[in-house]
Design an enzyme around this catalytic site. Structure first.
Site, PDB file in Angstrom:
ATOM      1  N   GLY A 102       0.802  -1.215   0.000  1.00 41.61           N
ATOM      2  CA  GLY A 102       0.000   0.000   0.000  1.00 41.61           C
ATOM      3  C   GLY A 102       0.835   1.264   0.000  1.00 41.61           C
ATOM      4  NE  ARG A 166      -2.485  -3.994  -1.062  1.00 42.28           N
ATOM      5  CZ  ARG A 166      -1.985  -3.505   0.068  1.00 42.28           C
ATOM      6  NH1 ARG A 166      -1.079  -4.210   0.735  1.00 42.28           N
ATOM      7  NH2 ARG A 166      -2.375  -2.341   0.538  1.00 42.28           N
ATOM      8  CG  ASP A 197       3.290  -9.566   4.759  1.00 38.60           C
ATOM      9  OD1 ASP A 197       3.848 -10.350   5.541  1.00 38.60           O
ATOM     10  OD2 ASP A 197       2.060  -9.403   4.727  1.00 38.60           O
ATOM     11  CE  LYS A 223       4.795   0.253   1.823  1.00 34.90           C
ATOM     12  NZ  LYS A 223       3.484  -0.488   1.789  1.00 34.90           N
ATOM     13  CB  THR A 224       3.640   0.235   7.077  1.00 38.86           C
ATOM     14  OG1 THR A 224       2.291   0.106   7.543  1.00 38.86           O
ATOM     15  CG2 THR A 224       4.563   0.111   8.275  1.00 38.86           C
ATOM     16  CG  ASP A 226      -1.263   0.034   9.219  1.00 36.99           C
ATOM     17  OD1 ASP A 226      -1.936   1.032   8.918  1.00 36.99           O
ATOM     18  OD2 ASP A 226      -1.553  -1.114   8.844  1.00 36.99           O
ATOM     19  CG  MET A 284      -6.123   3.526   7.413  1.00 38.88           C
ATOM     20  SD  MET A 284      -6.698   2.186   6.355  1.00 38.88           S
ATOM     21  CE  MET A 284      -5.218   1.864   5.392  1.00 38.88           C
TER      22      MET A 284
END
Length: 577
Positions: A102, A166, A197, A223-224, A226, A284
């Site tokens: 994402g 993805r 992941d 990267k994220t 979240d 999120m």
């Protein structure tokens, strides 16, 4: 404009239009294009790359060692002032870069940092941008990145420079395709920009290349939005700072709306028709509640549910419902006929009784056809069946949706905020009948999700990403592989940031997926004994019963607040936010 980029003496050929047309940018977008980014001082002078101590794993080190025989135990790396000759000055490198998973604000700056490193330190090098994520590697679909191609994306949000995907490189056939691409392009290195992941996949790719004696090194980049990819050496993932600021602005707007509407309905407490407006905002964060916690610290809502606390205390849906209803009633007694509630996207997956229900549903859906007559329900344990029947029908249907690629329920599609609103309405109606509640509750549901993924990156994320990319270039030039680019000391001025690489295997554990144990980067959860949560816990009772709302407004790029760093990072680094 920088001179045209030349690869191996041949001018790079690109489409005349990259997809971005800066001529139609807003004034703010244009001002960001030429915004100068500072670099840590170690990257502005000659430096050497030195090794740290031998690494281990986050868990099950014996299993990780078996899975990564070529990479396991390798040391971390650190850039220090020194003799740059050891890096191989004058090298012309061929480097690939891929965006995986994402979107997160700042990804374009990572690519810009890699590109500028090659321009500055390895003139004549080539940077290949693999298109559409890991599938671009397997299919050898790429674009040669040039100054003109990159320019419209500098300090801009999104992943559309080369687009993401993805796909995972997992099967022997897929690894073979990746090898063929690496050989065909004669790649010296590859940078994988992604989350847990994706970086696990990067490590598998690095192991595969090394086992096959390919020269292609692989470096990851954290990267994220979240915020669940971090450790001591990797203090934060990029995008988290920007996303939280975007969400905080929207939450601040909702707070003002709730307060304004509350005034319209203000009247004597005895008036049973008085309407209580309570927006419930789902944010999120499927596996961890970092975004919800950070947004709470930035805005001070009346109720915030942290999934990790719910799980630790083994709270039931009834417990959660009662807590929300209790605060609503206490606020009503004080004349506050409104409020704001924040919950994480994955809240439902943190409630132990729901976890058990989901686990049983996963097994049933994996092995059986769900009949319309409901006979499949007989395979649920009695307590799980009771809970399932208690849930609103819309939530029941969402729990039965197709699973994600890892076999897990897609919690992003479960409208937990609507479920809570319905359950709280039922509880308050019962209290009204008992005479302990005199108002009409009106819950409004919101889900703030993709809105935070592609905004203009904050000054912090812009600079942090640029340093991550520049550092990744240095690691590749030094021949390192299986590391994740790491920039630390982030509470200090940018000049004092440290740059290096952390062994990806040191972040790994094993996890059971689709009935098999697989290596995964261990997710960083909200720590209940950590400084951010303790700060929140010390204030939440006051926030619940009094109005301490903060409306941060939009992200600032200039002025006194423009370089503010998020509360979570500062508190974790021991700096009071």
């Amino acid at each position: 404009m920088a001179p045209a980029f030349v690869a191996n003496g041949v001018a790079a050929v690109n489409p005349p239009v990259t997809g971005r047309v800066s001529e139609v940018y807003s004034e703010v977008q244009n001002s960001r294009l030429d915004h100068a980014l500072p670099l840590p001082s170690v990257l502005k002078s000659p430096f050497a790359v030195v090794d740290g101590p031998r690494s281990s794993a986050a868990g099950n080190s014996d299993e990780i060692a078996k899975l990564f025989p070529c990479l396991f135990g390798q040391p971390s790396a650190m850039l220090v002032p020194g003799d740059a000759k050891k890096l191989g000055a004058g090298q012309k490198l061929k480097i690939g870069v891929v965006l995986s998973g994402g979107q997160a604000p700042g990804g374009h700056n990572v690519i810009s940092g890699i590109f500028d490193y090659l321009q500055d330190r390895c003139p004549g090098s080539t940077l290949y941008g693999f298109k559409g994520g890991p599938a671009g590697i397997m299919k050898c679909k790429y674009v040669i990145l040039t100054p003109e191609y990159i320019y419209p994306y500098r300090n801009q949000g999104g992943f559309d420079m080369i687009r993401s995907g993805r796909d995972k490189i997992e099967t022997p056939e897929q690894f073979k395709q990746a090898e063929e691409t690496a050989v065909k392009l004669d790649l010296d290195g590859l940078v994988v920009i992604g989350g847990d992941d994706s970086n696990t996949n990067a490590c598998l790719l690095a192991e595969n290349f090394r086992s096959k004696k390919l020269k292609t090194s692989v470096i990851g980049c954290p990267k994220t939005i979240d915020g669940d990819l971090k450790c001591k050496e990797v203090p934060t993932s990029f995008g988290f700072d920007t996303a939280c600021k975007i969400y905080a602005e929207m939450i601040g707007n909702v707070m003002i709306d709730a307060r304004s509407t509350g005034k319209y309905y203000h009247c004597n407490k005895a008036d049973h028709s008085n309407l209580q407006l309570f927006p419930v905002v789902r944010l999120m964060g499927r596996a961890a509640s970092h975004i919800t916690l950070e947004c709470a610290l930035q805005t001070h809502p009346n109720i915030t549910l942290i999934g990790e606390e719910v799980a630790t205390k083994k709270l039931t849906l009834k417990n959660v419902t009662d807590y929300i209803a209790d605060v609503i009633c206490k606020r009503a007694e004080r004349g506050y006929n409104y409020g704001v509630i924040l919950i994480p996207e994955g809240l439902i997956d943190f409630i132990p009784e729901v976890q058990q229900l989901i686990a049983e549903l996963n097994e049933i859906l994996a092995n059986d056809i769900v009949d319309e007559g409901g006979l499949w329900k007989k395979k649920l344990a009695p307590q799980s069946l009771q809970l399932f029947d208690l849930l609103p029908s819309a939530i029941q249907e969402q729990l039965m949706l197709e699973r994600d690629p890892h076999g897990n329920v897609q919690v992003a599609k479960i409208e937990t905020e609507k479920m809570l609103i319905q359950m709280v309405e039922t509880e308050l109606e019962q209290r009204k009948q008992q005479g302990s509640y005199k108002y009409k509750f009106n819950g409004q549901s919101h889900f703030f999700g993709y809105e935070g993924r592609c905004g203009l990156p904050s000054n912090f994320d812009s600079t942090y990403c640029y340093a991550l990319g520049y550092g990744a270039g240095a690691l590749l030039q030094s021949g390192k592989s299986g590391l994740i680019s790491s920039v630390a000391n982030l509470a200090a001025p940018v000049e004092e940031w440290t740059v290096g690489g952390t062994a990806l295997t040191s972040l790994m554990d094993v996890e059971r997926r689709h009935g098999k144990f697989k290596p995964v980067i261990k997710k960083a959860m909200v720590e209940l004994d950590g400084a951010p949560f303790k700060k929140f816990a010390s204030m939440r009772e006051e926030w619940a019963l009094k109005n301490r709302y903060i409306s941060p407004g939009p992200i600032q790029f200039i002025g006194p607040a423009s370089d503010n760093v998020n509360h979570t990072l500062l508190l974790e680094l021991g700096v009071e936010a």
